[in-house]
Scaffold this motif. Sequence first.
Motif, mmCIF file in Angstrom:
data_model
loop_
_atom_site.group_PDB
_atom_site.id
_atom_site.type_symbol
_atom_site.label_atom_id
_atom_site.label_comp_id
_atom_site.label_asym_id
_atom_site.label_seq_id
_atom_site.Cartn_x
_atom_site.Cartn_y
_atom_site.Cartn_z
ATOM 1 N N GLY A 127 0.822 -1.199 0.000
ATOM 2 C CA GLY A 127 0.000 0.000 0.000
ATOM 3 C C GLY A 127 0.855 1.247 0.000
ATOM 4 N N PHE A 128 0.206 2.365 -0.318
ATOM 5 C CA PHE A 128 0.873 3.655 -0.278
ATOM 6 C C PHE A 128 0.937 4.167 1.156
ATOM 7 C CE2 PHE A 128 -0.470 3.411 -4.711
ATOM 8 C CZ PHE A 128 0.618 3.948 -5.372
ATOM 9 N N GLU A 129 1.161 5.447 1.311
ATOM 10 C CA GLU A 129 1.273 6.039 2.647
ATOM 11 C C GLU A 129 0.011 5.846 3.474
ATOM 12 O OE1 GLU A 129 4.128 8.511 0.078
ATOM 13 O OE2 GLU A 129 2.196 7.482 -0.180
ATOM 14 N N THR A 130 -1.090 5.516 2.842
ATOM 15 C CA THR A 130 -2.347 5.283 3.559
ATOM 16 C C THR A 130 -2.213 4.164 4.577
ATOM 17 O OG1 THR A 130 -3.490 5.873 1.499
ATOM 18 C CG2 THR A 130 -4.811 4.864 3.258
ATOM 19 N N THR A 131 -1.589 3.068 4.174
ATOM 20 C CA THR A 131 -1.508 1.882 5.043
ATOM 21 C C THR A 131 -0.170 1.738 5.754
ATOM 22 O OG1 THR A 131 -0.909 0.573 3.084
ATOM 23 C CG2 THR A 131 -3.228 0.572 3.741
ATOM 24 N N MET A 132 0.804 2.548 5.386
ATOM 25 C CA MET A 132 2.112 2.465 6.049
ATOM 26 C C MET A 132 2.033 2.657 7.566
ATOM 27 S SD MET A 132 5.026 4.343 3.813
ATOM 28 C CE MET A 132 5.066 4.183 2.038
ATOM 29 N N PRO A 133 1.274 3.644 8.074
ATOM 30 C CA PRO A 133 1.283 3.861 9.527
ATOM 31 C C PRO A 133 0.820 2.655 10.335
ATOM 32 C CG PRO A 133 0.378 5.768 8.409
ATOM 33 C CD PRO A 133 0.511 4.700 7.375
ATOM 34 N N VAL A 186 -4.271 8.947 0.806
ATOM 35 C CA VAL A 186 -2.839 9.185 0.970
ATOM 36 C C VAL A 186 -2.607 10.566 1.580
ATOM 37 C CG1 VAL A 186 -0.699 9.647 -0.283
ATOM 38 C CG2 VAL A 186 -2.030 7.617 -0.830
ATOM 39 N N SER A 187 -3.338 11.553 1.069
ATOM 40 C CA SER A 187 -3.151 12.925 1.523
ATOM 41 C C SER A 187 -3.557 13.114 2.974
ATOM 42 C CB SER A 187 -3.943 13.880 0.626
ATOM 43 O OG SER A 187 -3.573 13.705 -0.729
ATOM 44 N N MET A 188 -4.462 12.283 3.456
ATOM 45 C CA MET A 188 -4.842 12.328 4.861
ATOM 46 C C MET A 188 -3.627 12.100 5.755
ATOM 47 S SD MET A 188 -7.772 9.971 6.671
ATOM 48 C CE MET A 188 -6.911 8.463 6.177
ATOM 49 N N VAL A 189 -2.663 11.336 5.265
ATOM 50 C CA VAL A 189 -1.442 11.036 6.022
ATOM 51 C C VAL A 189 -0.352 12.053 5.728
ATOM 52 C CG1 VAL A 189 0.388 9.333 6.409
ATOM 53 C CG2 VAL A 189 -1.981 8.575 6.123
ATOM 54 N N ILE A 190 -0.092 12.345 4.441
ATOM 55 C CA ILE A 190 1.062 13.183 4.088
ATOM 56 C C ILE A 190 0.710 14.663 3.961
ATOM 57 C CG2 ILE A 190 2.140 11.235 2.904
ATOM 58 C CD1 ILE A 190 1.521 12.619 0.241
ATOM 59 N N VAL A 233 -5.993 18.905 -7.580
ATOM 60 C CA VAL A 233 -7.015 19.098 -6.554
ATOM 61 C C VAL A 233 -7.153 17.801 -5.772
ATOM 62 C CG1 VAL A 233 -9.446 19.588 -6.087
ATOM 63 C CG2 VAL A 233 -8.249 20.825 -7.915
ATOM 64 N N ILE A 234 -6.908 17.854 -4.467
ATOM 65 C CA ILE A 234 -7.090 16.687 -3.609
ATOM 66 C C ILE A 234 -8.585 16.454 -3.474
ATOM 67 C CG2 ILE A 234 -6.489 15.609 -1.427
ATOM 68 C CD1 ILE A 234 -4.108 16.588 -3.186
ATOM 69 N N ARG A 270 -12.464 18.435 4.613
ATOM 70 C CA ARG A 270 -13.105 17.870 5.810
ATOM 71 C C ARG A 270 -12.317 16.688 6.374
ATOM 72 N NH1 ARG A 270 -16.022 15.983 1.360
ATOM 73 N NH2 ARG A 270 -16.486 13.745 1.317
ATOM 74 N N ILE A 271 -11.398 16.156 5.597
ATOM 75 C CA ILE A 271 -10.592 14.999 6.016
ATOM 76 C C ILE A 271 -9.100 15.295 5.978
ATOM 77 C CG2 ILE A 271 -9.960 12.613 5.465
ATOM 78 C CD1 ILE A 271 -12.733 12.823 6.603
ATOM 79 N N VAL A 272 -8.647 16.036 4.981
ATOM 80 C CA VAL A 272 -7.209 16.210 4.721
ATOM 81 C C VAL A 272 -6.718 17.552 5.249
ATOM 82 C CG1 VAL A 272 -5.454 16.391 2.927
ATOM 83 C CG2 VAL A 272 -7.312 14.738 2.672
ATOM 84 N N PRO A 273 -5.827 17.549 6.255
ATOM 85 C CA PRO A 273 -5.181 18.798 6.684
ATOM 86 C C PRO A 273 -3.937 19.068 5.837
ATOM 87 C CG PRO A 273 -4.597 17.025 8.177
ATOM 88 C CD PRO A 273 -5.505 16.430 7.134
ATOM 89 N N ARG A 274 -3.508 20.307 5.800
ATOM 90 C CA ARG A 274 -2.374 20.668 4.944
ATOM 91 C C ARG A 274 -1.115 19.906 5.333
ATOM 92 N NH1 ARG A 274 0.887 26.347 4.024
ATOM 93 N NH2 ARG A 274 1.712 25.798 1.981
ATOM 94 N N ASP A 275 -0.892 19.707 6.624
ATOM 95 C CA ASP A 275 0.326 19.048 7.089
ATOM 96 C C ASP A 275 0.143 17.560 7.358
ATOM 97 O OD1 ASP A 275 1.967 21.370 7.031
ATOM 98 O OD2 ASP A 275 0.992 22.066 8.865
ATOM 99 N N GLY A 276 -1.020 17.017 7.038
ATOM 100 C CA GLY A 276 -1.237 15.596 7.218
ATOM 101 C C GLY A 276 -1.370 15.196 8.673
ATOM 102 N N ASN A 277 -0.995 13.948 8.939
ATOM 103 C CA ASN A 277 -1.108 13.374 10.283
ATOM 104 C C ASN A 277 0.294 13.194 10.865
ATOM 105 O OD1 ASN A 277 -1.328 11.577 12.503
ATOM 106 N ND2 ASN A 277 -3.204 10.695 11.670
ATOM 107 N N PRO A 278 0.722 14.073 11.772
ATOM 108 C CA PRO A 278 2.102 14.010 12.272
ATOM 109 C C PRO A 278 2.413 12.744 13.058
ATOM 110 C CG PRO A 278 0.830 15.648 13.481
ATOM 111 C CD PRO A 278 -0.013 15.231 12.319
ATOM 112 N N LEU A 279 1.439 12.187 13.771
ATOM 113 C CA LEU A 279 1.689 10.949 14.525
ATOM 114 C C LEU A 279 1.927 9.782 13.582
ATOM 115 C CD1 LEU A 279 -0.921 11.252 17.430
ATOM 116 C CD2 LEU A 279 1.557 11.618 17.530
ATOM 117 N N ALA A 280 1.135 9.715 12.512
ATOM 118 C CA ALA A 280 1.333 8.656 11.520
ATOM 119 C C ALA A 280 2.685 8.810 10.828
ATOM 120 C CB ALA A 280 0.204 8.694 10.493
#
Length: 387
Positions: free
Chosen positions: A146-152, A202-206, A223-224, A256-266
Amino acid sequence: MKYVDEFRNPEQAKALSQEIRALASRIGRTRERPLQIMEVCGGHTHSIFRYGITQFLPEEIEFVHGPGCPVCVLPMGRVDDCVALAELPNVIFTTFGDAMRVPGSKKSLLKAKAGGADVRMVYSPLDALQIARQNPYREVVFFGLGFETTMPSTAMTVLQAKAEGIPNFSLFCNHITIIPTLRAILDAPDLNLDGFLGPGHVSMVIGTRPYEFIASDFSKPIVISGFEPLDVLQSVWMVLKQIAEGRAEVENQYGRIVPRDGNPLAQKAVHEVFEVREFFEWRGLGSIDYSGVRLRDAYAAYDAERKFKLPNLRVADPKSCQCGDVLKGLIKPAQCRVFGTQCSPETPLGALMVSTEGACAAYYRYGRIDTSGLAKRPQSNVTEIAA
C-alpha cells in the motif's frame, strides 16, 4: 454537508455538470484533443464508474487512470516471492484479501493455499500480530503493501511487535510512495495530461504540501479530492477553473478529512520504522527511484526479506496482458486484447482485474453502460513512465 446522501444529490450534480460544461467550452478543447485529467487513486476510478460520473461530463473531458492502486502495480516477481514465503515449512502467511488472487508467474497466493500453504486473510496487520501471539512456534509473515495510507498501521504493528518482544512475526514489505511516482509520470517526455485529481486517503497522512512541485515545477493544477460523486465533480470543476484562469495550484477539495500538514503521529511512526529504498520495481512502469520503503536496520529482526531467502527475480507479465499500458494511460481497459474474455474477475490475467481499486475491475463491473466505443477512441498520453 453532514450526511452521505447530501454528497449524492442529483440536482447539485446537474448544477456542477452545467458549470463544468461552461468551463470546458471556455477552455476550448475537442473530442480529438480532450482535456485529460488523471485520477491518481484507484478509489476515484471506481467512484467515477460506480456513480456514472462520466455521463455528467462533456466529451471534451477524459479521465486518465493513474497508478494509485498498490495491488495493481505489484510486479509479478514480488508475487512469486510471496508464494515462496507461503510455501516454506512452518510459515503462516497473512495478507489482505485482494492480494490473494493476484497472479504470479506460476500461481497466486490463493492457489498456493489450495495446494496446502497456510495463507490467511487478515483485515489489518494487528490481526497478523495476534496470529503470531497464538502460534509462538510458527513464523508469521505479514504481506505489507500500500501507499502512505496503510504504512502507519504497518509501522505501528512492527513497533508493537518489538515492544512485546514477539520474535516470530515479520513483515514482507512492499509499501510504496506516491510522490516519486507522480514525478516520474510528469517527467515523461510525451505527457499530455492537463491536471490531476489527488488521492484523498494518501493525503490524509502526508498532507497537501508534498504536491506543490506539481504546480511549481510542472505548471499543472492538482485538486485533492474526496470519493463521493459531488466530491469528484467539484474537484473536476476546480481543476478546470484553474486551467481557465491560467493558474496551477494545489487545492484541497477534501478539506473535511485532509489537513495541509497531514497526520504528524502517523508520519512519525512511518519515519521511525521505514527508510526509503534506492529503487523499486512497479508493474508496467519499470523501476522508479526512491519509490518504495524497507525496514530500518533497527527492525531487521522483523524483516522477512532478511529472515528468509527469497527468489527475488524479475518476471515479465504475459504478452497478452496489457496492464502496463493501462497503468501508463496508453490505453483504456476495454482496449486490452483480453479484456472481458480471457481476463475477467473470475479468471484474471493481470492485477488490474483483481484489485477492488483496479481500473479493469472498475470497467468490468460498472463501465459497460457507458464504455461503448472506447476501443475505437484515439488515445494520446504517456509513452514511457520510467526506465
